[in-house]
Design an enzyme around this catalytic site. Structure first.
Site, mmCIF file in Angstrom:
data_model
loop_
_atom_site.group_PDB
_atom_site.id
_atom_site.type_symbol
_atom_site.label_atom_id
_atom_site.label_comp_id
_atom_site.label_asym_id
_atom_site.label_seq_id
_atom_site.Cartn_x
_atom_site.Cartn_y
_atom_site.Cartn_z
ATOM 1 N N CYS A 22 -2.683 6.777 10.740
ATOM 2 C CA CYS A 22 -3.438 6.078 11.784
ATOM 3 C C CYS A 22 -4.843 6.642 11.812
ATOM 4 O O CYS A 22 -5.100 7.719 11.275
ATOM 5 C CB CYS A 22 -2.829 6.319 13.161
ATOM 6 S SG CYS A 22 -1.112 5.907 13.242
ATOM 7 N N ASN A 59 0.803 -1.218 0.000
ATOM 8 C CA ASN A 59 0.000 0.000 0.000
ATOM 9 C C ASN A 59 0.839 1.274 0.000
ATOM 10 O O ASN A 59 0.387 2.308 -0.490
ATOM 11 C CB ASN A 59 -0.952 0.012 1.199
ATOM 12 C CG ASN A 59 -0.280 -0.407 2.481
ATOM 13 O OD1 ASN A 59 0.243 -1.519 2.592
ATOM 14 N ND2 ASN A 59 -0.264 0.475 3.459
HETATM 15 N N1 PLP Z 1 -4.625 -4.377 3.347
HETATM 16 C C1 PLP Z 1 -4.030 -3.374 2.694
HETATM 17 C C2 PLP Z 1 -2.803 -3.641 1.896
HETATM 18 C C3 PLP Z 1 -4.537 -2.082 2.792
HETATM 19 O O1 PLP Z 1 -3.919 -1.074 2.150
HETATM 20 C C4 PLP Z 1 -5.689 -1.856 3.581
HETATM 21 C C5 PLP Z 1 -6.228 -0.493 3.747
HETATM 22 O O2 PLP Z 1 -5.520 0.476 3.704
HETATM 23 C C6 PLP Z 1 -6.295 -2.950 4.217
HETATM 24 C C7 PLP Z 1 -5.731 -4.189 4.074
HETATM 25 C C8 PLP Z 1 -7.550 -2.784 5.016
HETATM 26 O O3 PLP Z 1 -8.666 -2.694 4.173
HETATM 27 P P1 PLP Z 1 -10.041 -2.022 4.675
HETATM 28 O O4 PLP Z 1 -9.816 -0.549 4.701
HETATM 29 O O5 PLP Z 1 -11.042 -2.449 3.659
HETATM 30 O O6 PLP Z 1 -10.334 -2.594 6.010
#
Ligand code: PLP
Length: 362
Positions: free
Chosen positions: A306, A138
């Site tokens: 956060c 991300n």
């Molecule tokens: N996994 C990754 C790589 C993410 O970037 C995020 C959110 O930023 C999540 C999981 C969590 O997803 P959600 O916001 O749908 O709970």
């Protein structure tokens, strides 16, 4: 405002909005037997079929969740029971927070790519494991060699959970092709409404226990009335989110402008998502850059934001061994709606910020 923070959340796609509104206007719980319930059930199952086809799974192997965090937590908490848990050093907190005490961390190189030789050694060093490795990061967009990791896992009788939350809609994502046992998706990261996500469950993980038990919904795998508007919007968004390759030239232009102003591109040596770049400006704190760009009408982010709105130091960039640069990097992530005008706005604002704040080259 130029919104360049797609990896936080994508702007909702018009088709997703229309589908969500239509679902919200129709009464009916998919579990009810009357006509309204059956109509709601049809919306739910059509969405399931669409999403399953899109991400390479059978409809029965797609279970709706409240989002990516729940899908990750479900896989890690339940499949990790009675197994060693090995987690990539740059995983999202949704995975890290669900990992048990004693979790083993798989190192990454300076571009954020997982060390597969280390994975092989770790898998050989003990009883069967659950390995968690994200498809795309991300913060940096770095794409992991999932198929190779999956082959190592299979040979060692380990299960592989893949967080594909950021990859979905941007690059090809198919459960079977990747060799993943479970795969997490999130609606709002592909231009659907927040509040829906999914866990795809492959044959080796078919016996996964529910994380949330309840009224027997989702064939007893996930209790709770499904959020039909979010799910309908999720499917409509997935239909349109057919890859972000068209954003690559815009992303490259962002990088060119930033590098000309003194930035370093993080993870440049790795395959990356076409919409994402992580840019460090030596000597300038990430928060300062984000605030200065925001004042110029450009929305980007720093590290992992956060829920408090504060900026935490990035464990991702620390794991990549970037030293001081880890506190000096911003993420620019282009949404499906990005234009050349957004890039021009970023370039102008970044040049001004860099000229005003960065230390002179030694
Ligand atoms: N996994 C990754 C790589 C993410 O970037 C995020 C959110 O930023 C999540 C999981 C969590 O997803 P959600 O916001 O749908 O709970």
């Amino acid at each position: 405002m130029s919104y360049l923070d797609a990896n936080a959340t994508e702007p909702v796609r018009p088709a997703a909005l229309a589908a969500a509104v239509a679902a919200m206007q129709a009464a009916g719980n998919p579990s009810s037997v009357h006509a309204a319930g059956r109509a709601a059930r049809r919306v739910l199952e059509e969405a399931r079929e669409m999403l399953a086809a899109r991400f390479g799974a059978a409809p029965a192997d797609l279970v709706f969740t409240s989002g990516g965090t729940e899908a990750d937590a479900w896989a890690v908490r339940t499949l990790g029971r009675g197994r060693r848990v090995i987690v990539g050093a740059t995983e999202h907190d949704a995975v890290r927070a669900a990992a048990p005490a004693g979790v083993e961390v798989l190192p990454v190189n300076r571009d954020g790519i997982a060390d597969l030789a280390a994975l092989r050694r770790m898998l050989a060093a003990g009883p069967p494991a659950l390995v968690c490795l994200m498809l795309a990061n991300n913060e940096t967009g770095t794409i992991q060699p999932i198929a190779e990791a999956a082959a190592l896992c299979r040979a060692a009788d380990a299960l592989l959970h893949v967080d594909a939350v950021q990859a979905a809609g941007r690059i090809a994502v198919a459960l079977g092709d990747l060799g993943a046992d479970t795969l997490a998706l999130s609606s709002h990261k592909i231009g659907g409404p927040a509040g829906a996500g999914a866990l795809l469950i492959g044959p080796r993980a078919a016996a996964i226990a529910p994380l949330i038990a309840g009224g027997g919904q989702e064939r007893g795998r996930r209790g709770g009335t499904p959020p039909l508007p979010a799910i309908a919007g999720f499917a409509a968004a997935a239909r349109e989110a057919a890859g972000a390759a068209a954003l690559a030239p815009l992303r490259d232009a962002v990088e060119e402008a930033a590098v000309a102003a003194g930035a370093v591109v993080i993870g440049a040596g790795a395959p990356r998502l076409p919409n994402t770049t992580c840019l460090a400006l030596p000597g300038v704190r990430a928060e300062t850059q984000v605030i200065a760009l925001d004042l110029s009408g450009v929305a980007v982010s720093a590290g992992a934001a956060c829920s408090s709105g504060k900026v935490a130091r990035s464990h991702v960039l620390d794991a990549m061994g970037l030293g001081a640069l880890a506190g000096e990097a911003i993420r620019v992530s282009l949404p499906w709606s990005a234009t050349e005008a957004d890039v021009a706005a970023f370039a102008a604002a970044y040049r001004t910020v860099a000229a005003r704040l960065s230390r002179p080259a030694a």
